[in-house]
Design a protein around this motif. Sequence first.
Motif, PDB file in Angstrom:
ATOM      1  N   LEU A  97      49.740  13.530  24.121  1.00  0.00           N
ATOM      2  CA  LEU A  97      48.322  13.504  23.778  1.00  0.00           C
ATOM      3  C   LEU A  97      47.852  12.074  23.952  1.00  0.00           C
ATOM      4  N   GLY A  98      46.713  11.900  24.560  1.00  0.00           N
ATOM      5  CA  GLY A  98      46.125  10.573  24.675  1.00  0.00           C
ATOM      6  C   GLY A  98      44.998  10.441  23.667  1.00  0.00           C
ATOM      7  N   ILE A  99      45.101   9.427  22.833  1.00  0.00           N
ATOM      8  CA  ILE A  99      44.043   9.101  21.874  1.00  0.00           C
ATOM      9  C   ILE A  99      43.485   7.763  22.335  1.00  0.00           C
ATOM     10  N   TYR A 100      42.177   7.689  22.479  1.00  0.00           N
ATOM     11  CA  TYR A 100      41.546   6.492  23.033  1.00  0.00           C
ATOM     12  C   TYR A 100      40.488   5.966  22.060  1.00  0.00           C
ATOM     13  N   PRO A 101      40.931   5.150  21.079  1.00  0.00           N
ATOM     14  CA  PRO A 101      39.990   4.631  20.084  1.00  0.00           C
ATOM     15  C   PRO A 101      39.369   3.295  20.486  1.00  0.00           C
ATOM     16  N   GLY A 102      39.823   2.730  21.591  1.00  0.00           N
ATOM     17  CA  GLY A 102      39.337   1.423  22.025  1.00  0.00           C
ATOM     18  C   GLY A 102      40.295   0.313  21.627  1.00  0.00           C
ATOM     19  N   SER A 103      40.168  -0.808  22.300  1.00  0.00           N
ATOM     20  CA  SER A 103      41.124  -1.910  22.119  1.00  0.00           C
ATOM     21  C   SER A 103      41.042  -2.571  20.746  1.00  0.00           C
ATOM     22  N   GLU A 104      39.844  -2.646  20.153  1.00  0.00           N
ATOM     23  CA  GLU A 104      39.728  -3.268  18.822  1.00  0.00           C
ATOM     24  C   GLU A 104      40.491  -2.469  17.777  1.00  0.00           C
ATOM     25  N   ALA A 105      40.375  -1.155  17.829  1.00  0.00           N
ATOM     26  CA  ALA A 105      41.082  -0.303  16.871  1.00  0.00           C
ATOM     27  C   ALA A 105      42.593  -0.397  17.077  1.00  0.00           C
ATOM     28  N   ALA A 118      44.275  -2.951  18.246  1.00  0.00           N
ATOM     29  CA  ALA A 118      44.705  -4.250  17.712  1.00  0.00           C
ATOM     30  C   ALA A 118      44.727  -4.213  16.182  1.00  0.00           C
ATOM     31  N   HIS A 119      43.706  -3.608  15.579  1.00  0.00           N
ATOM     32  CA  HIS A 119      43.602  -3.547  14.117  1.00  0.00           C
ATOM     33  C   HIS A 119      44.768  -2.774  13.499  1.00  0.00           C
ATOM     34  N   PHE A 120      45.178  -1.686  14.121  1.00  0.00           N
ATOM     35  CA  PHE A 120      46.237  -0.828  13.577  1.00  0.00           C
ATOM     36  C   PHE A 120      47.592  -1.080  14.243  1.00  0.00           C
ATOM     37  N   ASP A 121      47.745  -2.242  14.834  1.00  0.00           N
ATOM     38  CA  ASP A 121      48.949  -2.594  15.583  1.00  0.00           C
ATOM     39  C   ASP A 121      50.249  -2.233  14.855  1.00  0.00           C
ATOM     40  N   GLU A 122      50.360  -2.590  13.583  1.00  0.00           N
ATOM     41  CA  GLU A 122      51.599  -2.330  12.839  1.00  0.00           C
ATOM     42  C   GLU A 122      51.867  -0.835  12.690  1.00  0.00           C
ATOM     43  N   ARG A 123      50.827  -0.052  12.470  1.00  0.00           N
ATOM     44  CA  ARG A 123      50.999   1.394  12.304  1.00  0.00           C
ATOM     45  C   ARG A 123      51.286   2.093  13.636  1.00  0.00           C
ATOM     46  N   LEU A 124      51.062   1.400  14.727  1.00  0.00           N
ATOM     47  CA  LEU A 124      51.252   1.998  16.048  1.00  0.00           C
ATOM     48  C   LEU A 124      52.570   1.583  16.706  1.00  0.00           C
ATOM     49  N   GLN A 125      53.427   0.920  15.957  1.00  0.00           N
ATOM     50  CA  GLN A 125      54.701   0.428  16.496  1.00  0.00           C
ATOM     51  C   GLN A 125      55.542   1.523  17.133  1.00  0.00           C
ATOM     52  N   ASN A 126      55.483   2.747  16.600  1.00  0.00           N
ATOM     53  CA  ASN A 126      56.324   3.838  17.099  1.00  0.00           C
ATOM     54  C   ASN A 126      55.717   4.597  18.274  1.00  0.00           C
ATOM     55  N   ILE A 185      46.540   5.254  22.920  1.00  0.00           N
ATOM     56  CA  ILE A 185      47.727   5.587  22.130  1.00  0.00           C
ATOM     57  C   ILE A 185      48.290   6.869  22.741  1.00  0.00           C
ATOM     58  N   LYS A 186      49.568   6.828  23.099  1.00  0.00           N
ATOM     59  CA  LYS A 186      50.226   8.011  23.655  1.00  0.00           C
ATOM     60  C   LYS A 186      51.092   8.645  22.566  1.00  0.00           C
ATOM     61  N   ILE A 187      50.788   9.900  22.237  1.00  0.00           N
ATOM     62  CA  ILE A 187      51.557  10.625  21.223  1.00  0.00           C
ATOM     63  C   ILE A 187      52.333  11.734  21.929  1.00  0.00           C
ATOM     64  N   PRO A 188      53.660  11.576  22.040  1.00  0.00           N
ATOM     65  CA  PRO A 188      54.455  12.604  22.718  1.00  0.00           C
ATOM     66  C   PRO A 188      54.285  13.961  22.030  1.00  0.00           C
ATOM     67  N   TYR A 189      54.286  15.020  22.820  1.00  0.00           N
ATOM     68  CA  TYR A 189      54.115  16.362  22.268  1.00  0.00           C
ATOM     69  C   TYR A 189      55.202  16.723  21.266  1.00  0.00           C
ATOM     70  N   ILE A 190      56.367  16.089  21.374  1.00  0.00           N
ATOM     71  CA  ILE A 190      57.455  16.406  20.449  1.00  0.00           C
ATOM     72  C   ILE A 190      57.246  15.776  19.067  1.00  0.00           C
ATOM     73  N   TYR A 249      47.826  12.828  10.981  1.00  0.00           N
ATOM     74  CA  TYR A 249      46.432  13.105  10.609  1.00  0.00           C
ATOM     75  C   TYR A 249      45.767  11.876   9.995  1.00  0.00           C
ATOM     76  N   ARG A 250      46.473  11.192   9.113  1.00  0.00           N
ATOM     77  CA  ARG A 250      45.901  10.018   8.434  1.00  0.00           C
ATOM     78  C   ARG A 250      45.558   8.928   9.435  1.00  0.00           C
ATOM     79  N   LEU A 251      46.412   8.727  10.433  1.00  0.00           N
ATOM     80  CA  LEU A 251      46.138   7.706  11.445  1.00  0.00           C
ATOM     81  C   LEU A 251      44.858   8.034  12.209  1.00  0.00           C
TER      82      LEU A 251
END
Length: 116
Positions: free
Chosen positions: A63-71, A73-81, A89-94, A99-101
């Motif tokens: 799944l591709g989520i496209y919140p923009g570059s500012e978002a 950068a802001h959530f960098d730590e939560r996006l480590q995985n 943001i690429k979210i593998p189907y597996i 939801y919270r993110l």
Amino acid sequence: MLVNKIDNFINNYPDEIQALLRKIREIALEVDPDLEQTISYGIPTLKKNGKNVLHFAAQKTHLGIYPGSEAIAHFDERLQNYQTSKGTIKIPYIEALDYRLIEDLVRYNLERITKR
């Protein structure tokens, strides 16, 4: 129920992908039910006051989520995985959908848009 452009887009995918795409939209609309639903850059887009809040789409392996570059950068730590790039943001189907993110990305972009 009124069928909109995003519904038409989603209906072209297999059921399990449709469910994920609908869930992303549902989460975003729970944050702000008045988001404009449209297609921009060929993919589902949610807007507020004409400004992009979130794009999302089904890709071959994720799944591709496209919140923009500012978002991103802001959530960098939560996006480590996740695999990310400038505005993606690429979210593998597996993987289970975080939801919270998604909620937080939408809230962040809404705050950013309304402050401008």
